[in-house]
Write a protein that holds these residues in place. Structure first.
Motif, PDB file in Angstrom:
ATOM      1  N   ALA A  32       0.842  -1.203   0.000  1.00  0.00           N
ATOM      2  CA  ALA A  32       0.000   0.000   0.000  1.00  0.00           C
ATOM      3  C   ALA A  32       0.874   1.249   0.000  1.00  0.00           C
ATOM      4  O   ALA A  32       0.608   2.207  -0.736  1.00  0.00           O
ATOM      5  N   PHE A  33       1.932   1.244   0.824  1.00  0.00           N
ATOM      6  CA  PHE A  33       2.848   2.382   0.827  1.00  0.00           C
ATOM      7  C   PHE A  33       3.516   2.546  -0.535  1.00  0.00           C
ATOM      8  O   PHE A  33       3.625   3.657  -1.050  1.00  0.00           O
ATOM      9  N   ALA A  34       3.969   1.433  -1.133  1.00  0.00           N
ATOM     10  CA  ALA A  34       4.613   1.492  -2.451  1.00  0.00           C
ATOM     11  C   ALA A  34       3.661   2.066  -3.492  1.00  0.00           C
ATOM     12  O   ALA A  34       4.067   2.830  -4.379  1.00  0.00           O
ATOM     13  N   THR A  35       2.382   1.729  -3.388  1.00  0.00           N
ATOM     14  CA  THR A  35       1.378   2.262  -4.302  1.00  0.00           C
ATOM     15  C   THR A  35       1.260   3.773  -4.142  1.00  0.00           C
ATOM     16  O   THR A  35       1.289   4.527  -5.136  1.00  0.00           O
ATOM     17  N   LEU A  36       1.152   4.231  -2.909  1.00  0.00           N
ATOM     18  CA  LEU A  36       1.075   5.672  -2.654  1.00  0.00           C
ATOM     19  C   LEU A  36       2.339   6.380  -3.121  1.00  0.00           C
ATOM     20  O   LEU A  36       2.285   7.455  -3.734  1.00  0.00           O
ATOM     21  N   TRP A  37       3.478   5.780  -2.837  1.00  0.00           N
ATOM     22  CA  TRP A  37       4.773   6.349  -3.208  1.00  0.00           C
ATOM     23  C   TRP A  37       4.886   6.520  -4.726  1.00  0.00           C
ATOM     24  O   TRP A  37       5.294   7.573  -5.215  1.00  0.00           O
ATOM     25  N   CYS A  38       4.514   5.480  -5.490  1.00  0.00           N
ATOM     26  CA  CYS A  38       4.581   5.555  -6.958  1.00  0.00           C
ATOM     27  C   CYS A  38       3.672   6.654  -7.490  1.00  0.00           C
ATOM     28  O   CYS A  38       4.059   7.405  -8.397  1.00  0.00           O
ATOM     29  N   LEU A  45      -1.657   7.269 -12.766  1.00  0.00           N
ATOM     30  CA  LEU A  45      -1.173   6.122 -13.535  1.00  0.00           C
ATOM     31  C   LEU A  45      -2.317   5.181 -13.862  1.00  0.00           C
ATOM     32  O   LEU A  45      -3.265   5.056 -13.082  1.00  0.00           O
ATOM     33  N   GLU A  46      -2.196   4.496 -14.996  1.00  0.00           N
ATOM     34  CA  GLU A  46      -3.115   3.406 -15.310  1.00  0.00           C
ATOM     35  C   GLU A  46      -2.800   2.250 -14.364  1.00  0.00           C
ATOM     36  O   GLU A  46      -1.657   2.058 -13.968  1.00  0.00           O
ATOM     37  N   THR A  47      -3.816   1.467 -14.045  1.00  0.00           N
ATOM     38  CA  THR A  47      -3.615   0.380 -13.094  1.00  0.00           C
ATOM     39  C   THR A  47      -2.537  -0.600 -13.559  1.00  0.00           C
ATOM     40  O   THR A  47      -1.747  -1.084 -12.743  1.00  0.00           O
ATOM     41  N   ARG A  48      -2.474  -0.884 -14.838  1.00  0.00           N
ATOM     42  CA  ARG A  48      -1.468  -1.851 -15.321  1.00  0.00           C
ATOM     43  C   ARG A  48      -0.055  -1.327 -15.091  1.00  0.00           C
ATOM     44  O   ARG A  48       0.849  -2.072 -14.732  1.00  0.00           O
ATOM     45  N   HIS A  49       0.154  -0.016 -15.281  1.00  0.00           N
ATOM     46  CA  HIS A  49       1.479   0.564 -15.048  1.00  0.00           C
ATOM     47  C   HIS A  49       1.782   0.646 -13.552  1.00  0.00           C
ATOM     48  O   HIS A  49       2.912   0.420 -13.130  1.00  0.00           O
ATOM     49  N   LEU A  50       0.766   0.941 -12.771  1.00  0.00           N
ATOM     50  CA  LEU A  50       0.939   1.016 -11.323  1.00  0.00           C
ATOM     51  C   LEU A  50       1.289  -0.364 -10.757  1.00  0.00           C
ATOM     52  O   LEU A  50       2.178  -0.487  -9.911  1.00  0.00           O
ATOM     53  N   ALA A  51       0.623  -1.399 -11.234  1.00  0.00           N
ATOM     54  CA  ALA A  51       0.932  -2.767 -10.787  1.00  0.00           C
ATOM     55  C   ALA A  51       2.372  -3.116 -11.137  1.00  0.00           C
ATOM     56  O   ALA A  51       3.099  -3.681 -10.311  1.00  0.00           O
ATOM     57  N   SER A  59      -4.443  -8.186  -9.870  1.00  0.00           N
ATOM     58  CA  SER A  59      -5.499  -8.628  -8.950  1.00  0.00           C
ATOM     59  C   SER A  59      -5.169  -8.215  -7.516  1.00  0.00           C
ATOM     60  O   SER A  59      -6.061  -7.822  -6.752  1.00  0.00           O
ATOM     61  N   THR A  60      -3.913  -8.269  -7.149  1.00  0.00           N
ATOM     62  CA  THR A  60      -3.486  -7.821  -5.813  1.00  0.00           C
ATOM     63  C   THR A  60      -3.653  -6.321  -5.691  1.00  0.00           C
ATOM     64  O   THR A  60      -4.113  -5.814  -4.661  1.00  0.00           O
ATOM     65  N   LEU A  61      -3.277  -5.603  -6.747  1.00  0.00           N
ATOM     66  CA  LEU A  61      -3.407  -4.146  -6.739  1.00  0.00           C
ATOM     67  C   LEU A  61      -4.854  -3.729  -6.544  1.00  0.00           C
ATOM     68  O   LEU A  61      -5.138  -2.754  -5.840  1.00  0.00           O
ATOM     69  N   SER A  62      -5.770  -4.463  -7.114  1.00  0.00           N
ATOM     70  CA  SER A  62      -7.186  -4.144  -6.969  1.00  0.00           C
ATOM     71  C   SER A  62      -7.598  -4.108  -5.501  1.00  0.00           C
ATOM     72  O   SER A  62      -8.278  -3.181  -5.053  1.00  0.00           O
ATOM     73  N   GLY A  63      -7.173  -5.107  -4.734  1.00  0.00           N
ATOM     74  CA  GLY A  63      -7.478  -5.127  -3.306  1.00  0.00           C
ATOM     75  C   GLY A  63      -6.818  -3.982  -2.555  1.00  0.00           C
ATOM     76  O   GLY A  63      -7.419  -3.373  -1.661  1.00  0.00           O
ATOM     77  N   ILE A  64      -5.586  -3.674  -2.929  1.00  0.00           N
ATOM     78  CA  ILE A  64      -4.873  -2.554  -2.299  1.00  0.00           C
ATOM     79  C   ILE A  64      -5.608  -1.252  -2.584  1.00  0.00           C
ATOM     80  O   ILE A  64      -5.821  -0.428  -1.682  1.00  0.00           O
ATOM     81  N   LEU A  65      -6.019  -1.062  -3.834  1.00  0.00           N
ATOM     82  CA  LEU A  65      -6.727   0.166  -4.202  1.00  0.00           C
ATOM     83  C   LEU A  65      -8.083   0.265  -3.509  1.00  0.00           C
ATOM     84  O   LEU A  65      -8.496   1.360  -3.116  1.00  0.00           O
ATOM     85  N   ASN A  66      -8.757  -0.864  -3.333  1.00  0.00           N
ATOM     86  CA  ASN A  66     -10.030  -0.844  -2.595  1.00  0.00           C
ATOM     87  C   ASN A  66      -9.817  -0.299  -1.186  1.00  0.00           C
ATOM     88  O   ASN A  66     -10.571   0.549  -0.714  1.00  0.00           O
ATOM     89  N   MET A  67      -8.769  -0.800  -0.527  1.00  0.00           N
ATOM     90  CA  MET A  67      -8.473  -0.353   0.828  1.00  0.00           C
ATOM     91  C   MET A  67      -8.086   1.121   0.850  1.00  0.00           C
ATOM     92  O   MET A  67      -8.582   1.895   1.668  1.00  0.00           O
ATOM     93  N   VAL A  86      -8.389   1.982 -16.317  1.00  0.00           N
ATOM     94  CA  VAL A  86      -8.687   2.696 -15.078  1.00  0.00           C
ATOM     95  C   VAL A  86      -7.448   3.482 -14.669  1.00  0.00           C
ATOM     96  O   VAL A  86      -6.325   2.957 -14.686  1.00  0.00           O
ATOM     97  N   LEU A  87      -7.653   4.740 -14.325  1.00  0.00           N
ATOM     98  CA  LEU A  87      -6.571   5.615 -13.877  1.00  0.00           C
ATOM     99  C   LEU A  87      -6.678   5.804 -12.370  1.00  0.00           C
ATOM    100  O   LEU A  87      -7.777   5.855 -11.820  1.00  0.00           O
ATOM    101  N   VAL A  88      -5.537   5.917 -11.722  1.00  0.00           N
ATOM    102  CA  VAL A  88      -5.494   6.078 -10.268  1.00  0.00           C
ATOM    103  C   VAL A  88      -4.676   7.323  -9.955  1.00  0.00           C
ATOM    104  O   VAL A  88      -3.621   7.548 -10.563  1.00  0.00           O
ATOM    105  N   GLU A  89      -5.171   8.110  -8.996  1.00  0.00           N
ATOM    106  CA  GLU A  89      -4.422   9.276  -8.545  1.00  0.00           C
ATOM    107  C   GLU A  89      -4.531   9.406  -7.040  1.00  0.00           C
ATOM    108  O   GLU A  89      -5.455   8.881  -6.417  1.00  0.00           O
ATOM    109  N   LEU A  90      -3.564  10.107  -6.460  1.00  0.00           N
ATOM    110  CA  LEU A  90      -3.602  10.388  -5.029  1.00  0.00           C
ATOM    111  C   LEU A  90      -4.634  11.460  -4.743  1.00  0.00           C
ATOM    112  O   LEU A  90      -4.825  12.374  -5.540  1.00  0.00           O
TER     113      LEU A  90
END
Length: 142
Positions: A32-38, A45-51, A59-67, A86-90
């Motif tokens: 989760a920290f690595a996700t926030l850090w990236c 980032l697109e989810t595939r690039h973030l993963a 599939s693991t990233l999906s659970g992390i993003l849900n949390m 899907v795009l993800v941002e802080l």
């Protein structure tokens, strides 16, 4: 194999140490920290690039993003032109969480690496970068 095994054990130990000493109190695990850090470093980032950047399966990233989304630290949205992406941002709260953790992680990293001389630290850093570049080259050939 001694080097690969040692790197694996060292990475796992560092990760567990940071989770115990810093991330648990922030309510985060390493991925989760690595996700926030990236996201903090790279922006949206697109989810595939973030993963790929975080080193976890989509599939693991999906659970992390849900949390992280439940905690209002990230926001997901569908790409306007390509609806399958899907795009993800802080969020502001997510950026603030990273800003408070980065100096603490830096201090703890310095403590962890304090047993290395400056020459050993430099050589280790260069060696790891070479290993990663070599793996990227090998993977590109596959």
């Amino acid at each position: 194999m001694a080097l690969v095994s040692g790197l694996h054990r060292a990475c796992g130990s560092i990760r567990q140490h940071l989770e115990r000493t810093l991330l648990d109190e922030a309510g985060l695990h390493w991925s989760a920290f690595a996700t926030l850090w990236c996201l903090w470093l790279d922006g949206e980032l697109e989810t595939r690039h973030l993963a790929d950047k975080t080193g976890v399966a989509k599939s693991t990233l999906s659970g992390i993003l849900n949390m992280l989304e439940k905690r209002k630290l990230v926001r997901r949205r569908v790409h306007e032109l390509e609806r399958r992406l899907v795009l993800v941002e802080l969020t502001a709260a997510g950026a603030e969480r990273v800003r408070t953790l980065v100096p603490k992680c830096g201090s703890e990293e310095a403590r962890i690496m304090s047993g290395l001389t400056s020459d050993q630290l430099r050589a280790t850093t260069v060696g790891i970068r070479v290993i990663l570049a070599t793996i990227r080259q090998l993977d590109a050939q596959v």
